[in-house]
Design a protein around this motif. Sequence first.
Motif, mmCIF file in Angstrom:
data_model
loop_
_atom_site.group_PDB
_atom_site.id
_atom_site.type_symbol
_atom_site.label_atom_id
_atom_site.label_comp_id
_atom_site.label_asym_id
_atom_site.label_seq_id
_atom_site.Cartn_x
_atom_site.Cartn_y
_atom_site.Cartn_z
ATOM 1 N N TRP A 1 0.850 -1.180 0.000
ATOM 2 C CA TRP A 1 0.000 0.000 0.000
ATOM 3 C C TRP A 1 0.890 1.236 0.000
ATOM 4 C CZ3 TRP A 1 -5.283 0.131 -0.407
ATOM 5 C CH2 TRP A 1 -5.995 -1.046 -0.131
ATOM 6 N N TYR A 2 0.521 2.190 -0.863
ATOM 7 C CA TYR A 2 1.202 3.469 -0.929
ATOM 8 C C TYR A 2 0.171 4.580 -0.803
ATOM 9 C CZ TYR A 2 5.541 1.294 -2.602
ATOM 10 O OH TYR A 2 6.688 0.548 -2.707
ATOM 11 N N GLN A 3 0.621 5.715 -0.276
ATOM 12 C CA GLN A 3 -0.234 6.891 -0.157
ATOM 13 C C GLN A 3 0.331 7.982 -1.055
ATOM 14 O OE1 GLN A 3 0.340 9.666 3.164
ATOM 15 N NE2 GLN A 3 -1.773 9.267 3.798
ATOM 16 N N GLN A 4 -0.550 8.652 -1.808
ATOM 17 C CA GLN A 4 -0.099 9.755 -2.657
ATOM 18 C C GLN A 4 -0.994 10.957 -2.426
ATOM 19 O OE1 GLN A 4 -0.606 9.479 -6.966
ATOM 20 N NE2 GLN A 4 1.353 10.520 -7.295
ATOM 21 N N LYS A 5 -0.379 12.032 -1.966
ATOM 22 C CA LYS A 5 -1.125 13.264 -1.733
ATOM 23 C C LYS A 5 -0.934 14.220 -2.885
ATOM 24 C CE LYS A 5 -0.929 13.096 3.292
ATOM 25 N NZ LYS A 5 -0.602 13.824 4.535
ATOM 26 N N GLN A 6 -2.027 14.706 -3.425
ATOM 27 C CA GLN A 6 -2.008 15.762 -4.445
ATOM 28 C C GLN A 6 -0.998 15.498 -5.557
ATOM 29 O OE1 GLN A 6 -1.314 19.095 -1.757
ATOM 30 N NE2 GLN A 6 -3.451 19.689 -1.934
ATOM 31 N N SER A 7 -1.002 14.288 -6.075
ATOM 32 C CA SER A 7 -0.135 13.906 -7.195
ATOM 33 C C SER A 7 1.343 14.096 -6.896
ATOM 34 C CB SER A 7 -0.508 14.708 -8.450
ATOM 35 O OG SER A 7 -1.836 14.411 -8.830
ATOM 36 N N LYS A 8 1.690 14.043 -5.638
ATOM 37 C CA LYS A 8 3.116 14.132 -5.278
ATOM 38 C C LYS A 8 3.681 12.718 -5.140
ATOM 39 C CE LYS A 8 2.677 18.707 -3.411
ATOM 40 N NZ LYS A 8 2.664 19.589 -2.231
ATOM 41 N N GLU A 9 4.832 12.609 -4.482
ATOM 42 C CA GLU A 9 5.508 11.315 -4.475
ATOM 43 C C GLU A 9 4.699 10.259 -3.732
ATOM 44 O OE1 GLU A 9 6.458 13.776 -2.573
ATOM 45 O OE2 GLU A 9 7.210 13.074 -0.645
ATOM 46 N N LEU A 10 4.914 9.013 -4.107
ATOM 47 C CA LEU A 10 4.235 7.904 -3.466
ATOM 48 C C LEU A 10 4.969 7.550 -2.178
ATOM 49 C CD1 LEU A 10 3.579 7.699 -6.622
ATOM 50 C CD2 LEU A 10 3.006 5.327 -6.095
ATOM 51 N N LYS A 11 4.194 7.471 -1.121
ATOM 52 C CA LYS A 11 4.777 7.183 0.191
ATOM 53 C C LYS A 11 4.411 5.758 0.590
ATOM 54 C CE LYS A 11 4.434 8.897 4.959
ATOM 55 N NZ LYS A 11 3.764 9.939 5.793
ATOM 56 N N PHE A 12 5.401 4.963 0.879
ATOM 57 C CA PHE A 12 5.180 3.580 1.302
ATOM 58 C C PHE A 12 4.448 3.551 2.638
ATOM 59 C CE2 PHE A 12 5.933 -0.811 2.089
ATOM 60 C CZ PHE A 12 6.293 -0.922 3.421
ATOM 61 N N LEU A 13 3.445 2.672 2.736
ATOM 62 C CA LEU A 13 2.717 2.527 3.992
ATOM 63 C C LEU A 13 2.981 1.183 4.655
ATOM 64 C CD1 LEU A 13 -0.793 3.987 3.062
ATOM 65 C CD2 LEU A 13 1.079 5.126 4.283
ATOM 66 N N ILE A 14 2.715 0.103 3.909
ATOM 67 C CA ILE A 14 2.811 -1.225 4.500
ATOM 68 C C ILE A 14 3.005 -2.265 3.405
ATOM 69 C CG2 ILE A 14 0.300 -1.591 4.465
ATOM 70 C CD1 ILE A 14 0.652 -3.037 7.223
ATOM 71 N N TYR A 15 3.642 -3.368 3.789
ATOM 72 C CA TYR A 15 3.967 -4.439 2.850
ATOM 73 C C TYR A 15 3.613 -5.777 3.492
ATOM 74 C CZ TYR A 15 7.477 -7.925 1.268
ATOM 75 O OH TYR A 15 8.124 -9.060 0.864
ATOM 76 N N PHE A 16 2.866 -6.584 2.767
ATOM 77 C CA PHE A 16 2.508 -7.929 3.204
ATOM 78 C C PHE A 16 3.203 -8.950 2.314
ATOM 79 C CE2 PHE A 16 -0.992 -7.349 6.200
ATOM 80 C CZ PHE A 16 -1.388 -6.052 5.935
ATOM 81 N N ALA B 1 2.916 14.589 -18.672
ATOM 82 C CA ALA B 1 2.431 13.822 -17.517
ATOM 83 C C ALA B 1 3.397 14.034 -16.364
ATOM 84 C CB ALA B 1 2.342 12.336 -17.853
ATOM 85 N N MET B 2 3.100 13.373 -15.252
ATOM 86 C CA MET B 2 4.035 13.319 -14.122
ATOM 87 C C MET B 2 4.827 12.023 -14.264
ATOM 88 S SD MET B 2 5.005 14.615 -11.131
ATOM 89 C CE MET B 2 3.862 15.334 -9.949
ATOM 90 N N TYR B 3 6.126 12.099 -14.063
ATOM 91 C CA TYR B 3 6.979 10.925 -14.145
ATOM 92 C C TYR B 3 7.667 10.703 -12.797
ATOM 93 C CZ TYR B 3 6.326 10.981 -19.178
ATOM 94 O OH TYR B 3 5.763 10.942 -20.433
ATOM 95 N N GLY C 1 9.008 13.136 -8.220
ATOM 96 C CA GLY C 1 8.251 13.312 -9.455
ATOM 97 C C GLY C 1 8.719 14.487 -10.291
ATOM 98 N N THR C 2 8.506 14.374 -11.595
ATOM 99 C CA THR C 2 8.809 15.438 -12.546
ATOM 100 C C THR C 2 7.575 15.671 -13.395
ATOM 101 O OG1 THR C 2 11.155 14.877 -12.700
ATOM 102 C CG2 THR C 2 10.203 16.114 -14.545
ATOM 103 N N ILE C 3 7.118 16.925 -13.420
ATOM 104 C CA ILE C 3 5.998 17.279 -14.305
ATOM 105 C C ILE C 3 6.607 17.627 -15.661
ATOM 106 C CG2 ILE C 3 4.130 18.877 -14.751
ATOM 107 C CD1 ILE C 3 3.994 19.357 -11.710
ATOM 108 N N LEU C 4 6.257 16.861 -16.674
ATOM 109 C CA LEU C 4 6.743 17.128 -18.032
ATOM 110 C C LEU C 4 5.622 17.766 -18.849
ATOM 111 C CD1 LEU C 4 8.777 16.864 -20.377
ATOM 112 C CD2 LEU C 4 7.846 14.579 -20.802
ATOM 113 N N ARG C 5 5.939 18.898 -19.441
ATOM 114 C CA ARG C 5 4.990 19.583 -20.322
ATOM 115 C C ARG C 5 5.619 19.679 -21.711
ATOM 116 N NH1 ARG C 5 1.601 18.327 -17.498
ATOM 117 N NH2 ARG C 5 0.655 19.482 -15.792
ATOM 118 N N VAL C 6 4.975 19.084 -22.680
ATOM 119 C CA VAL C 6 5.462 19.134 -24.053
ATOM 120 C C VAL C 6 4.583 20.115 -24.822
ATOM 121 C CG1 VAL C 6 5.916 17.844 -26.160
ATOM 122 C CG2 VAL C 6 6.207 16.739 -23.920
#
Lengths: 115, 113
Positions: free
Chosen positions: A34-49, B86-88, B106-111
């Motif tokens: 499971w990962y958490q992502q806020k407002q399209s930012k980086e994915l944060k690891f939560l838990i692994y089974f 997109a976001m990469y 993440g990197t926001i790419l705009r073409v």
Amino acid sequence: DAAVTQKPRYLIKMKGQEAEMKCIPEKGHTAVFWYQQKQSKELKFLIYFQNQQPLDQIDMVKERFSAVCPSSSLCSLGIRTCEAEDSALYLCSSSQPGGPNERLFFGHGTKLSVL
Amino acid sequence: GEQVEQLPSILRVQEGSSASINCSYEDSASNYFPWYKQEPGENPKLIIDIRSNMERKQIQELIVLLDKKAKRFSLHITDTQPGDSAMYFCAADTGANTGKLTFGHGTILRVHP
């Protein structure tokens, strides 16, 4: 994309309410993440089974979340008391570590909004 | 645990030109480096990956390079199209063969046409 199914797609809760999200991993996969992502930012690891057992989790999950994976066909992630900061996209993924399918593919996620 | 740095955070390029995103990691035990593309409202989708036994991998217009000595890896998109906007995210595994990944910011790419 792999066939990881998540439900519901959208979830709206009031502050203080309980929330629950489901994940059906890809058939044959023994690892669930499971990962958490806020407002399209980086994915944060939560838990692994691995084989239904939680092998790694962050402190926040230990303190405020409940996560189980009682079978390889259905896992769940719950928040005991929702807070505004929990608003995020919760992504589930599964894999077969060390095997031919160890790539991680994500489900569509559950978007949780806490009002 | 593993830390992954990703730059730039925003990248604007002209259609037809190349785009490059760079990542670095800390754990020398990491041996798997995937790249994900995420469009608005969608889940991240795996687009290409590379393992530590390779230095270069190409799938159509996507090229990934890995420098294990410098602990750096990069994604290069040649002949960018507006659909590449997109976001990469880059990621690195923990090296423990668990499948657990640590992601870059993440990197926001705009073409631009």
